[in-house]
Write an enzyme that holds these catalytic residues in place. Structure first.
Site, PDB file in Angstrom:
ATOM      1  N   SER A  23       0.829  -1.215   0.000  1.00  0.00           N
ATOM      2  CA  SER A  23       0.000   0.000   0.000  1.00  0.00           C
ATOM      3  C   SER A  23       0.856   1.255   0.000  1.00  0.00           C
ATOM      4  O   SER A  23       0.330   2.354   0.078  1.00  0.00           O
ATOM      5  CB  SER A  23      -0.932  -0.006   1.214  1.00  0.00           C
ATOM      6  OG  SER A  23      -0.172  -0.106   2.416  1.00  0.00           O
ATOM      7  N   THR A 155     -40.533  26.748  -9.268  1.00  0.00           N
ATOM      8  CA  THR A 155     -40.836  25.434  -8.693  1.00  0.00           C
ATOM      9  C   THR A 155     -41.174  24.578  -9.907  1.00  0.00           C
ATOM     10  O   THR A 155     -41.735  25.106 -10.883  1.00  0.00           O
ATOM     11  CB  THR A 155     -42.032  25.462  -7.716  1.00  0.00           C
ATOM     12  OG1 THR A 155     -43.198  25.864  -8.437  1.00  0.00           O
ATOM     13  CG2 THR A 155     -41.808  26.406  -6.543  1.00  0.00           C
ATOM     14  N   HIS A 156     -40.813  23.333  -9.900  1.00  0.00           N
ATOM     15  CA  HIS A 156     -40.990  22.435 -11.061  1.00  0.00           C
ATOM     16  C   HIS A 156     -40.285  22.992 -12.307  1.00  0.00           C
ATOM     17  O   HIS A 156     -40.689  22.696 -13.429  1.00  0.00           O
ATOM     18  CB  HIS A 156     -42.470  22.220 -11.401  1.00  0.00           C
ATOM     19  CG  HIS A 156     -43.322  21.893 -10.211  1.00  0.00           C
ATOM     20  ND1 HIS A 156     -43.549  20.608  -9.788  1.00  0.00           N
ATOM     21  CD2 HIS A 156     -43.972  22.699  -9.341  1.00  0.00           C
ATOM     22  CE1 HIS A 156     -44.325  20.631  -8.706  1.00  0.00           C
ATOM     23  NE2 HIS A 156     -44.582  21.902  -8.408  1.00  0.00           N
ATOM     24  N   SER A 277     -15.209  25.025 -28.021  1.00  0.00           N
ATOM     25  CA  SER A 277     -15.393  23.733 -28.677  1.00  0.00           C
ATOM     26  C   SER A 277     -14.348  23.607 -29.779  1.00  0.00           C
ATOM     27  O   SER A 277     -13.925  24.607 -30.360  1.00  0.00           O
ATOM     28  CB  SER A 277     -16.801  23.678 -29.266  1.00  0.00           C
ATOM     29  OG  SER A 277     -16.840  22.811 -30.368  1.00  0.00           O
ATOM     30  N   LYS A 283     -19.074  28.391 -29.333  1.00  0.00           N
ATOM     31  CA  LYS A 283     -19.288  27.839 -27.999  1.00  0.00           C
ATOM     32  C   LYS A 283     -18.445  28.462 -26.889  1.00  0.00           C
ATOM     33  O   LYS A 283     -17.295  28.814 -27.076  1.00  0.00           O
ATOM     34  CB  LYS A 283     -19.014  26.323 -28.005  1.00  0.00           C
ATOM     35  CG  LYS A 283     -19.991  25.497 -28.816  1.00  0.00           C
ATOM     36  CD  LYS A 283     -21.423  25.618 -28.375  1.00  0.00           C
ATOM     37  CE  LYS A 283     -21.759  24.709 -27.224  1.00  0.00           C
ATOM     38  NZ  LYS A 283     -21.633  23.286 -27.534  1.00  0.00           N
ATOM     39  N   ASN A 285     -18.338  27.020 -23.135  1.00  0.00           N
ATOM     40  CA  ASN A 285     -18.959  25.960 -22.335  1.00  0.00           C
ATOM     41  C   ASN A 285     -18.624  26.052 -20.844  1.00  0.00           C
ATOM     42  O   ASN A 285     -17.489  26.342 -20.488  1.00  0.00           O
ATOM     43  CB  ASN A 285     -18.500  24.591 -22.846  1.00  0.00           C
ATOM     44  CG  ASN A 285     -18.976  24.323 -24.261  1.00  0.00           C
ATOM     45  OD1 ASN A 285     -20.039  24.795 -24.662  1.00  0.00           O
ATOM     46  ND2 ASN A 285     -18.183  23.608 -25.020  1.00  0.00           N
ATOM     47  N   GLU A 290     -19.810  21.599 -15.027  1.00  0.00           N
ATOM     48  CA  GLU A 290     -20.172  20.235 -15.433  1.00  0.00           C
ATOM     49  C   GLU A 290     -19.283  19.205 -14.739  1.00  0.00           C
ATOM     50  O   GLU A 290     -19.743  18.139 -14.323  1.00  0.00           O
ATOM     51  CB  GLU A 290     -20.053  20.084 -16.949  1.00  0.00           C
ATOM     52  CG  GLU A 290     -21.106  20.877 -17.701  1.00  0.00           C
ATOM     53  CD  GLU A 290     -20.790  20.983 -19.185  1.00  0.00           C
ATOM     54  OE1 GLU A 290     -20.566  19.953 -19.825  1.00  0.00           O
ATOM     55  OE2 GLU A 290     -20.747  22.111 -19.690  1.00  0.00           O
ATOM     56  N   LYS A 325      -8.228   3.587   2.402  1.00  0.00           N
ATOM     57  CA  LYS A 325      -7.480   4.813   2.131  1.00  0.00           C
ATOM     58  C   LYS A 325      -7.723   5.426   0.770  1.00  0.00           C
ATOM     59  O   LYS A 325      -7.952   6.637   0.658  1.00  0.00           O
ATOM     60  CB  LYS A 325      -5.985   4.566   2.335  1.00  0.00           C
ATOM     61  CG  LYS A 325      -5.611   4.593   3.796  1.00  0.00           C
ATOM     62  CD  LYS A 325      -4.242   4.037   4.028  1.00  0.00           C
ATOM     63  CE  LYS A 325      -4.210   3.164   5.245  1.00  0.00           C
ATOM     64  NZ  LYS A 325      -5.017   1.932   5.150  1.00  0.00           N
TER      65      LYS A 325
HETATM   66  N1  ARG Z   1      -1.007  -1.113   5.321  1.00  0.00           N
HETATM   67  C1  ARG Z   1      -1.871  -1.573   6.319  1.00  0.00           C
HETATM   68  C2  ARG Z   1      -3.233  -0.864   6.210  1.00  0.00           C
HETATM   69  O1  ARG Z   1      -3.314   0.074   5.556  1.00  0.00           O
HETATM   70  C3  ARG Z   1      -1.300  -1.316   7.662  1.00  0.00           C
HETATM   71  C4  ARG Z   1      -1.780  -2.231   8.750  1.00  0.00           C
HETATM   72  C5  ARG Z   1      -1.259  -3.584   8.542  1.00  0.00           C
HETATM   73  N2  ARG Z   1      -1.600  -4.451   9.600  1.00  0.00           N
HETATM   74  C6  ARG Z   1      -1.491  -5.775   9.518  1.00  0.00           C
HETATM   75  N3  ARG Z   1      -1.846  -6.463  10.534  1.00  0.00           N
HETATM   76  N4  ARG Z   1      -1.091  -6.360   8.428  1.00  0.00           N
HETATM   77  O2  ARG Z   1      -4.206  -1.303   6.763  1.00  0.00           O
END
Ligand code: ARG
Length: 458
Positions: A23, A155-156, A277, A283, A285, A290, A325
């Site tokens: 991660s 309204t509407h 455009s 145009k 835009n 959006e 995350k």
């Molecule tokens: N990278 C892990 C997470 O985001 C950290 C915690 C890892 N804990 C474990 N017991 N492997 O959750």
């Protein structure tokens, strides 16, 4: 290379498993929180005599060095590490030798990651609140500028009653005020320290959880260690608050888009916040609006993804939770960007009061005022409503507006109508008479502006 957790196994994993498991490419953004959290932890270990004060100082210095080097660019993330926590500990041990290995006493990555995330989101929540306030300030300026600009209220999506553009804009200020309240409420529950929960059961060391919490600016500590490592309510709550905020921005965007169209032409955006455009030379835009509307779907997706990750996991920590995350980070980035762009776009937006007024003159939006006039002359509302409706019907048949009827024509429907009807159904009068609290009259819009200013204490 063997993993830091080698022991129970050789700690040698397949490259594919590593890529899947790792991660660091997204949690590296929490490096500052991870390192300051570890500094507080080392200080606590030293203060409680779990490690020597000298070791604690060495660890803190070493961590500070890593933080500085990452900030200056002298040190780069090693993407072969599993996550940010392992990376920091690895560099620390490389730099300090055996002392580095003492940092992870009386904690686990489970409480560590929960701590980092809470600290990170606490800052993001503050940043977002600051940006919401800035947007409200832009709205207040525009609302003051256009507090007397008459436009049709809908309204509407049918013309309903005359309002002012300032009044309409202030409705969004009220929504954003509620968003601020929601965010500050959510922040309270983010700001509870999980550190010291350890893997899930607490620890046998004589730790001081309050010491760490206080050092890191938390208001309180999680009171159940299992909950401490498995709770992600604060993520779901923040994403809910973000989703509602984005829904508001999206509604506002939708209106800006409509107002920019030739069918409305109520506003003109600045050139800097519009696009052309590639094929149609005429145009201009409203892409920014959006995109804000489109990105709302993305933030909703982040919320649903978070809730779905959480719904089936047993207590306590499970690796599924690593999936918390990216969605919450994506939502933070998106919301911040949308707020910044929207505030800039709005501040360069010019209203075209002539067009608003013209639109307000059509559609019989003073028909309620005509009925109210008859009520004041003694008719029950329902009868007055009927007469007003019949006069509208006559006008439609003759392609006129109510103001163009002669007094005789009015009188043919009700003898109660006098010459003062013309001033009574004048659009300006219709707006100015709406002095009920929260209403559209200039004085009431001014009061709304004051109310919001007070709430923001500006
Ligand atoms: N990278 C892990 C997470 O985001 C950290 C915690 C890892 N804990 C474990 N017991 N492997 O959750």
């Amino acid at each position: 290379m063997a993993k830091m957790w080698a022991g129970r196994t050789e700690g040698v994993t397949s490259k594919l498993a590593d890529d899947f498991n790792s991660s660091i490419h997204f949690d590296c953004r929490m490096f500052k929180q991870d390192i300051t959290g570890s500094m507080a932890h080392a200080a606590m270990l030293g203060a409680k005599g779990i490690i020597t004060p000298t070791d604690a100082d060495t660890l803190i210095e070493g961590l500070e060095g890593i933080l500085n080097d990452l900030q200056s660019g002298a040190l780069e993330f090693d993407m072969s590490c599993e996550d940010i926590h392992m990376f920091v500990e690895q560099v620390l041990t490389e730099r300090l030798g055996d002392v580095g290995k003492k940092l992870h006493t009386a904690r686990s990555r489970n409480d560590q990651v929960a701590l980092d995330l809470r600290m990170y989101l606490r800052d993001e929540c503050d940043t977002v609140m600051g940006l919401v306030k800035k947007l409200v300030e832009v709205i207040l300026i525009k609302a003051g500028e256009y507090k007397a600009a008459i436009m049709p209220g809908y309204t509407h999506l049918q013309r309903a009653q005359p309002i002012t553009f300032g009044h309409h804009l202030m409705a969004y200020a009220m929504m954003l005020l509620r968003d601020l309240e929601r965010l500050s409420d959510c922040r309270k529950r983010i700001n509870v320290s999980p550190i010291g929960s350890c893997a899930l059961a607490g620890t046998t060391y004589d730790t001081d959880r309050y010491f760490e919490a206080e050092k890191l600016g938390f208001d309180s500590v999680c009171m159940n260690s299992i909950d401490g490592v498995s709770d992600r309510d604060f993520c779901a709550e923040l994403l809910s608050a973000f989703s509602i905020l984005m829904m508001h921005l999206s509604r506002f965007s939708e209106e800006v888009i409509l107002w920019c169209s030739w069918e409305f032409k109520f506003v003109e955006l600045s050139d800097e916040y519009t696009t052309g455009s590639s094929i149609m030379p005429q145009k201009k835009n409203p892409d920014m609006a959006e995109l804000v509307r489109g990105k709302t779907g993305r933030v909703y997706g982040d919320l649903v993804s978070m809730l779905t990750v959480l719904k089936g996991i047993p207590l306590a920590y499970n690796k599924d939770m690593q999936e918390d995350k990216e969605s919450v980070f994506d939502a933070c980035d998106t919301v911040k960007m949308c707020l910044m762009v929207f505030a800039e776009m709005l501040s360069g937006m010019r209203a075209i009061p002539e067009n608003m007024k013209k639109a307000a003159q059509k559609g019989f939006i003073n028909a309620t005022d005509l009925a109210d006039y008859l009520v004041k002359k003694g008719l029950p509302f329902r009868s007055a409503y009927k007469i007003s409706g019949e006069l509208v019907r006559k006008c439609i048949a003759e392609n006129k507006v109510l103001e163009e009827l002669s007094l005789d024509e009015f009188k043919a429907h009700s003898e109660l109508i006098e010459d003062d009807i013309y001033s009574e159904i004048d659009l300006l009068t219709c707006v100015e008479k709406r002095i009920s609290l929260g209403g559209t009259s200039v004085s009431m819009v001014e009061r709304q502006i004051e109310f919001v200013k007070n709430k923001l204490s500006i």
